[in-house]
Structures are given as structure tokens and as C-alpha cells.
Design a protein around this motif. Sequence first.
Motif, PDB file in Angstrom:
ATOM      1  N   ALA A  80       0.724  -1.268  -0.119  1.00 57.56           N
ATOM      2  CA  ALA A  80      -0.123  -0.071   0.072  1.00 57.56           C
ATOM      3  C   ALA A  80       0.909   1.183   0.085  1.00 57.56           C
ATOM      4  CB  ALA A  80      -0.962  -0.125   1.194  1.00 57.56           C
ATOM      5  N   ILE A  81       2.019   0.989   0.556  1.00 62.48           N
ATOM      6  CA  ILE A  81       2.779   2.226   0.545  1.00 62.48           C
ATOM      7  C   ILE A  81       4.126   1.959  -0.116  1.00 62.48           C
ATOM      8  CG2 ILE A  81       4.560   3.609   2.090  1.00 62.48           C
ATOM      9  CD1 ILE A  81       2.326   3.396   4.416  1.00 62.48           C
ATOM     10  N   THR A  82       4.784   2.824  -1.102  1.00 66.18           N
ATOM     11  CA  THR A  82       5.840   2.515  -1.925  1.00 66.18           C
ATOM     12  C   THR A  82       6.853   3.476  -1.618  1.00 66.18           C
ATOM     13  OG1 THR A  82       5.093   4.373  -3.733  1.00 66.18           O
ATOM     14  CG2 THR A  82       4.469   1.768  -3.840  1.00 66.18           C
ATOM     15  N   TRP A  83       6.578   4.797  -0.575  1.00 72.75           N
ATOM     16  CA  TRP A  83       7.780   5.725  -0.371  1.00 72.75           C
ATOM     17  C   TRP A  83       7.156   6.506   0.845  1.00 72.75           C
ATOM     18  CZ3 TRP A  83      12.738   6.400  -0.816  1.00 72.75           C
ATOM     19  CH2 TRP A  83      13.337   7.606  -0.522  1.00 72.75           C
ATOM     20  N   PHE A  84       7.683   7.280   1.523  1.00 68.78           N
ATOM     21  CA  PHE A  84       7.500   8.319   2.519  1.00 68.78           C
ATOM     22  C   PHE A  84       8.485   9.178   2.884  1.00 68.78           C
ATOM     23  CE2 PHE A  84       9.491   5.066   5.142  1.00 68.78           C
ATOM     24  CZ  PHE A  84       9.921   5.736   6.113  1.00 68.78           C
ATOM     25  N   GLU A  85       7.985  10.382   3.101  1.00 76.93           N
ATOM     26  CA  GLU A  85       8.943  11.360   3.489  1.00 76.93           C
ATOM     27  C   GLU A  85       8.533  12.102   4.628  1.00 76.93           C
ATOM     28  OE1 GLU A  85      10.033  12.779  -1.216  1.00 76.93           O
ATOM     29  OE2 GLU A  85       8.593  14.029   0.034  1.00 76.93           O
ATOM     30  N   ILE A  86       9.506  12.461   5.580  1.00 75.77           N
ATOM     31  CA  ILE A  86       9.180  12.882   7.019  1.00 75.77           C
ATOM     32  C   ILE A  86       9.871  14.323   6.650  1.00 75.77           C
ATOM     33  CG2 ILE A  86       9.456  12.723   9.420  1.00 75.77           C
ATOM     34  CD1 ILE A  86       9.793   9.996   9.195  1.00 75.77           C
ATOM     35  N   PRO A  87       9.031  15.388   7.070  1.00 81.08           N
ATOM     36  CA  PRO A  87       9.612  16.934   6.821  1.00 81.08           C
ATOM     37  C   PRO A  87      10.295  16.997   8.066  1.00 81.08           C
ATOM     38  CG  PRO A  87       7.091  16.969   7.241  1.00 81.08           C
ATOM     39  CD  PRO A  87       7.519  15.727   7.224  1.00 81.08           C
ATOM     40  N   THR A  88      11.394  18.008   7.912  1.00 86.25           N
ATOM     41  CA  THR A  88      12.138  18.549   8.841  1.00 86.25           C
ATOM     42  C   THR A  88      12.068  20.091   8.819  1.00 86.25           C
ATOM     43  OG1 THR A  88      14.110  18.558   7.707  1.00 86.25           O
ATOM     44  CG2 THR A  88      13.444  16.525   8.658  1.00 86.25           C
ATOM     45  N   THR A  89      12.451  20.680  10.011  1.00 85.38           N
ATOM     46  CA  THR A  89      12.732  22.124   9.964  1.00 85.38           C
ATOM     47  C   THR A  89      14.393  22.387  10.301  1.00 85.38           C
ATOM     48  OG1 THR A  89      12.208  22.666  12.261  1.00 85.38           O
ATOM     49  CG2 THR A  89      10.439  22.907  10.658  1.00 85.38           C
TER      50      THR A  89
END
Length: 126
Positions: free
Chosen positions: A8-17
Motif C-alpha cells: 500500500a505504501i511505496t515511499w514516504f517522506e518525513i519533513p524537517t525544520t
Amino acid sequence: MSKFESNAITWFEIPTTDFDRATKFYETMLDAKLRAFPGPEPCNMFPSEQGGVGGCLVFRPQQKPANDGTLVYLNVDGKLDASLKRAEKLGANILVPRTEIPGGFGYFACVQDTEGNHVGLHSTHF
């Protein structure tokens, strides 16, 4: 079954400051080295096997960390308790302590990372 249906998931991104702080947090919590991805913006990839689901930390002005958005679960199989202890030492808030998933699906916990993201951890055992 099509390739689409197998994951169901192929890639994820976690945003940063603060990209460096976030990288140190995840490398320490997961006890794993993130790998820099070459490109126009800062991006460090989480370790994953060839053909497995991957993801990364990113720094983009248009993306902000959030505690109330999409929830991603990172695999810490066999290291859930140790990962939670390291996360706390790094200043993370433990939002959900180790919790058994009914039906034999293992355990999960949730933390708020140093960027303010709500992130899950999953393990088949702790």
C-alpha cells in the motif's frame, strides 16, 4: 495480485525544520545510519532492502512537520523498547507507550520527534 496491491505504501517522506537535528534523532533512535540522497534539496534515506518500501527525511520550505497529519510507522523489529528509550533521551515525547496489537500483529508505540512529527514504531516483538 498486481505490484500495486502488494504494498500500500511505496515511499514516504518525513519533513524537517532542522535537517541535521532530525538526522541525528532518527539515526540514534533507530540505531541505524541514514544515507544521503543526491539531489537539489537535503534528503537522507532510511535503510531498506532492495525492493522494500523506503522513505526519507527531507527539508523543503513548503513542507512542515506536523503532529496531526499522516502517521508513518517505522520498523524497529526486536528493538521497540530500546528505540523508545533512545528517543526519550533525545527529547522526544512518548505519545503512546509500547502497546500490544490484538491478533498477534506485534507491538507499536508512537513518539513526537524533535521536529514535531507524530511517528509510529512497530515491532513483531520487543
